[in-house]
Design a protein around this motif. Structure first.
Motif, PDB file in Angstrom:
ATOM      1  N   PHE A 188     -33.213  15.923 -52.710  1.00 52.56           N
ATOM      2  CA  PHE A 188     -34.086  15.873 -51.546  1.00 52.56           C
ATOM      3  C   PHE A 188     -34.337  17.300 -51.060  1.00 52.56           C
ATOM      4  O   PHE A 188     -33.691  18.242 -51.515  1.00 52.56           O
ATOM      5  N   ALA A 189     -35.274  17.425 -50.144  1.00 54.56           N
ATOM      6  CA  ALA A 189     -35.501  18.692 -49.454  1.00 54.56           C
ATOM      7  C   ALA A 189     -35.001  18.531 -48.023  1.00 54.56           C
ATOM      8  O   ALA A 189     -35.281  17.523 -47.377  1.00 54.56           O
ATOM      9  N   MET A 190     -34.255  19.515 -47.545  1.00 51.96           N
ATOM     10  CA  MET A 190     -33.753  19.461 -46.173  1.00 51.96           C
ATOM     11  C   MET A 190     -34.315  20.634 -45.382  1.00 51.96           C
ATOM     12  O   MET A 190     -34.120  21.794 -45.730  1.00 51.96           O
ATOM     13  N   LYS A 191     -35.046  20.305 -44.309  1.00 50.17           N
ATOM     14  CA  LYS A 191     -35.585  21.328 -43.429  1.00 50.17           C
ATOM     15  C   LYS A 191     -34.662  21.463 -42.220  1.00 50.17           C
ATOM     16  O   LYS A 191     -34.301  20.466 -41.589  1.00 50.17           O
ATOM     17  N   SER A 192     -34.261  22.687 -41.915  1.00 44.95           N
ATOM     18  CA  SER A 192     -33.440  22.943 -40.726  1.00 44.95           C
ATOM     19  C   SER A 192     -34.256  23.757 -39.742  1.00 44.95           C
ATOM     20  O   SER A 192     -34.818  24.794 -40.087  1.00 44.95           O
ATOM     21  N   ILE A 193     -34.347  23.284 -38.513  1.00 46.27           N
ATOM     22  CA  ILE A 193     -35.115  23.940 -37.465  1.00 46.27           C
ATOM     23  C   ILE A 193     -34.151  24.335 -36.360  1.00 46.27           C
ATOM     24  O   ILE A 193     -33.556  23.471 -35.707  1.00 46.27           O
ATOM     25  N   VAL A 194     -33.972  25.628 -36.183  1.00 46.43           N
ATOM     26  CA  VAL A 194     -33.032  26.128 -35.181  1.00 46.43           C
ATOM     27  C   VAL A 194     -33.687  26.094 -33.818  1.00 46.43           C
ATOM     28  O   VAL A 194     -34.791  26.607 -33.627  1.00 46.43           O
ATOM     29  N   GLU A 231     -36.465  10.913 -45.069  1.00 44.75           N
ATOM     30  CA  GLU A 231     -35.314  10.073 -45.380  1.00 44.75           C
ATOM     31  C   GLU A 231     -34.448   9.846 -44.152  1.00 44.75           C
ATOM     32  O   GLU A 231     -34.053   8.723 -43.857  1.00 44.75           O
ATOM     33  N   GLU A 232     -34.116  10.921 -43.447  1.00 50.41           N
ATOM     34  CA  GLU A 232     -33.326  10.780 -42.233  1.00 50.41           C
ATOM     35  C   GLU A 232     -33.411  12.043 -41.408  1.00 50.41           C
ATOM     36  O   GLU A 232     -33.859  13.082 -41.870  1.00 50.41           O
ATOM     37  N   ILE A 233     -32.951  11.929 -40.162  1.00 47.68           N
ATOM     38  CA  ILE A 233     -33.021  13.032 -39.217  1.00 47.68           C
ATOM     39  C   ILE A 233     -31.710  13.098 -38.446  1.00 47.68           C
ATOM     40  O   ILE A 233     -31.169  12.078 -38.047  1.00 47.68           O
ATOM     41  N   VAL A 234     -31.194  14.303 -38.282  1.00 46.86           N
ATOM     42  CA  VAL A 234     -29.992  14.509 -37.473  1.00 46.86           C
ATOM     43  C   VAL A 234     -30.293  15.612 -36.471  1.00 46.86           C
ATOM     44  O   VAL A 234     -30.681  16.722 -36.849  1.00 46.86           O
ATOM     45  N   ILE A 242     -33.912  17.725 -41.001  1.00 44.72           N
ATOM     46  CA  ILE A 242     -34.802  16.669 -41.464  1.00 44.72           C
ATOM     47  C   ILE A 242     -34.700  16.604 -42.992  1.00 44.72           C
ATOM     48  O   ILE A 242     -34.978  17.584 -43.686  1.00 44.72           O
ATOM     49  N   VAL A 243     -34.280  15.458 -43.512  1.00 42.35           N
ATOM     50  CA  VAL A 243     -34.160  15.261 -44.953  1.00 42.35           C
ATOM     51  C   VAL A 243     -35.426  14.570 -45.446  1.00 42.35           C
ATOM     52  O   VAL A 243     -35.763  13.472 -44.991  1.00 42.35           O
TER      53      VAL A 243
END
Length: 481
Positions: A188-194, A231-234, A242-243
């Motif tokens: 998957f691709a995981m986007k991280s937003i600080v 896929e999912e969000i934390v 965000i996955v």
């Protein structure tokens, strides 16, 4: 805009003294990529250099369990080949990812960290994972990777599910990395937003805690074959993770780059999918506002494949100045009505139509309709006047209908500009064979990750469809001056 690029060529130094001093019979030193550390004193440490290791009762196993190294009560429940540990190299363009996973081949079960894998199933292995046979309490080895995955900074709910691999890219709203699911080894691709706090200084709306969940809300509501799937969000106090599904084919930008334009039938297949996705958005009152080849992702590297539009979170997170620069530095894809008011005026979803027109022009020609290198007229003046041309060197073989559609989309007055429904009904897109290809892609269950094979020759009766003439001209990523 369009330039001839000559890349410096660096040759390896194959004639150094060290190289000449080596014996012709010398062999490369094996690279240890992992270790199996025993959980009891009777087993031995296994340094892993091969791509596959087996463990079980069979003499052919790399790790053979006998009455000499384990108790008889455990030996009786171990299969001849109980499990395999496999190192796999996954090639992604110029980058390679190394994945290590355990495959359960037993009758009585193999456990990783006391969780049953299941016969015929695989699970990703990470450093410090405990391998047990037959029962969770019968731990035999601890796997230690010499190059552990990153991801210790992930929140627990993600760290227990995913292992972080290499960086895929970064943008105005965050960083994107490839991740592997620990169960099933899916990518998957995981986007991280600080997130930012704003006790002082100017507010950066791209990281505003009050607005950052906009991307999440939009993504959760969208379900379309040509729109990226979440896929999912934390959400944590400092970072939103965000996955997303991983698109193996990369950006449309890279597909265009290095060509003299994509073949018109291929462009039509891609563009029709874009139009369907944008219509889906507009019907739900959503304006993307940042459509460009970098935000159009391809399912795989096949010539004909499913495309997906991404980065909806930017559609309402941006401020006027950022909107003007379209996150790349220049307003090459921005509609004239946005330029007129410096992004502060009211505008409609028609801004997406303008961007689609620019994308279509770029796909067909590998060029841009408005040039940052024009000595007589500035870029903004060109856009506001809507004056552009179709150079014969680029558009000599492009059909009249395709060029007419571009004109309808690149109309300065948004009220006179074609709407998304009018674009969809345009004569250029009234191509039943092309629509059948796209609908097959969208219906195909594998279309989420793999483009199905299609006999384009039969669809289009064009023997030269697959002949893409490459040249030294490229679209340069826009930079603001």
């Amino acid at each position: 805009m369009i330039t001839d690029e000559i890349m410096p060529l660096t040759l390896p130094d194959t004639q150094n003294a060290d190289g000449l001093s080596q014996s012709q019979d010398s062999q490369p030193v094996p690279i240890i990529w992992g270790r199996l550390c025993p959980n009891n004193l009777t087993l031995k440490t296994m340094e892993m250099i091969k791509d596959e290791y087996t463990m079980g009762r069979s003499d052919s196993c790399d790790i053979c369990f006998t009455k000499d190294n384990i108790k008889p009560k455990w030996l009786g429940v171990i299969s001849k080949v109980h499990c395999k540990i496999i190192k796999e190299r996954i090639i992604n363009g110029n980058n390679d990812d190394i994945v290590v996973y355990l495959e359960d081949t037993s009758q009585n079960g193999t456990f990783v960290n006391k969780v049953l894998v299941g016969k015929g199933k695989r699970i990703l292995l990470e450093s410090n994972d405990i391998i047990s046979l037959a029962q969770p309490v019968f731990a035999v080895y601890v796997f230690m990777s010499t190059k552990a995955f990153e991801g210790n900074d992930l929140p627990p709910e993600l760290r227990c599910k995913y292992a972080v691999s290499r960086k895929l890219g970064s943008g105005a709203c965050g960083e994107v990395k490839m991740v592997f699911s620990k169960i099933g080894c899916k990518r998957f691709a995981m986007k991280s937003i600080v997130k930012r706090t704003f006790s002082s200084g100017p507010r950066n709306l791209l990281n505003d805690p009050e607005k950052i969940m906009n991307e999440v809300k939009i993504l959760k509501t969208l379900k379309h074959p040509c729109i990226i799937k979440m896929e999912e969000i934390v959400d944590t106090p400092r970072t939103v993770y965000i996955v997303l599904e991983l698109m193996e084919g990369g950006e449309l930008f890279d597909r265009i780059k290095g060509t003299n334009g994509l073949p018109e039938p291929i462009t039509k297949i891609f563009f029709y999918q874009m139009v369907l996705a944008v219509r889906y958005l507009h019907e739900r009152g959503i304006t993307h506002r940042d459509l460009k080849p970098e935000n159009i992702l391809l399912a795989d590297n096949a010539e004909v494949t499913l495309i997906k539009i991404s980065d909806f979170g930017l559609s309402k997170l941006v401020d006027a100045e950022t909107m003007m620069k379209t996150f790349c530095g220049t307003p090459l894809y921005v509609a004239p009505e946005i330029l007129k008011t410096h992004g502060r005026g009211a505008y409609t979803s028609q801004v997406d139509i303008w961007s689609l027109g620019i994308i279509l022009y770029a796909c067909l020609s590998s060029a841009m309709p408005f040039s940052i290198n024009d000595q007589n007229k500035g870029l903004q003046e060109q856009i506001l006047s809507g004056r552009f041309c179709f150079p014969h060197s680029k558009f000599g073989k492009i059909t009249y209908r395709a060029k007419e559609l571009i004109k309808r989309m690149l109309t300065v007055d948004p009220k006179k500009r074609a709407t998304i429904n009018q674009v969809l009904l345009d004569p250029w897109l009234k191509d039943r064979s092309m629509q059948d290809v796209v609908h097959d892609l969208m219906r195909n269950k594998l279309g989420e990750n793999f483009g199905p094979l299609i006999d384009l020759g039969a669809k289009y009766n064009n023997n030269k469809l697959n002949e893409i003439e490459t040249c030294k001209t490229v679209i340069k990523r826009p930079r603001f001056k």
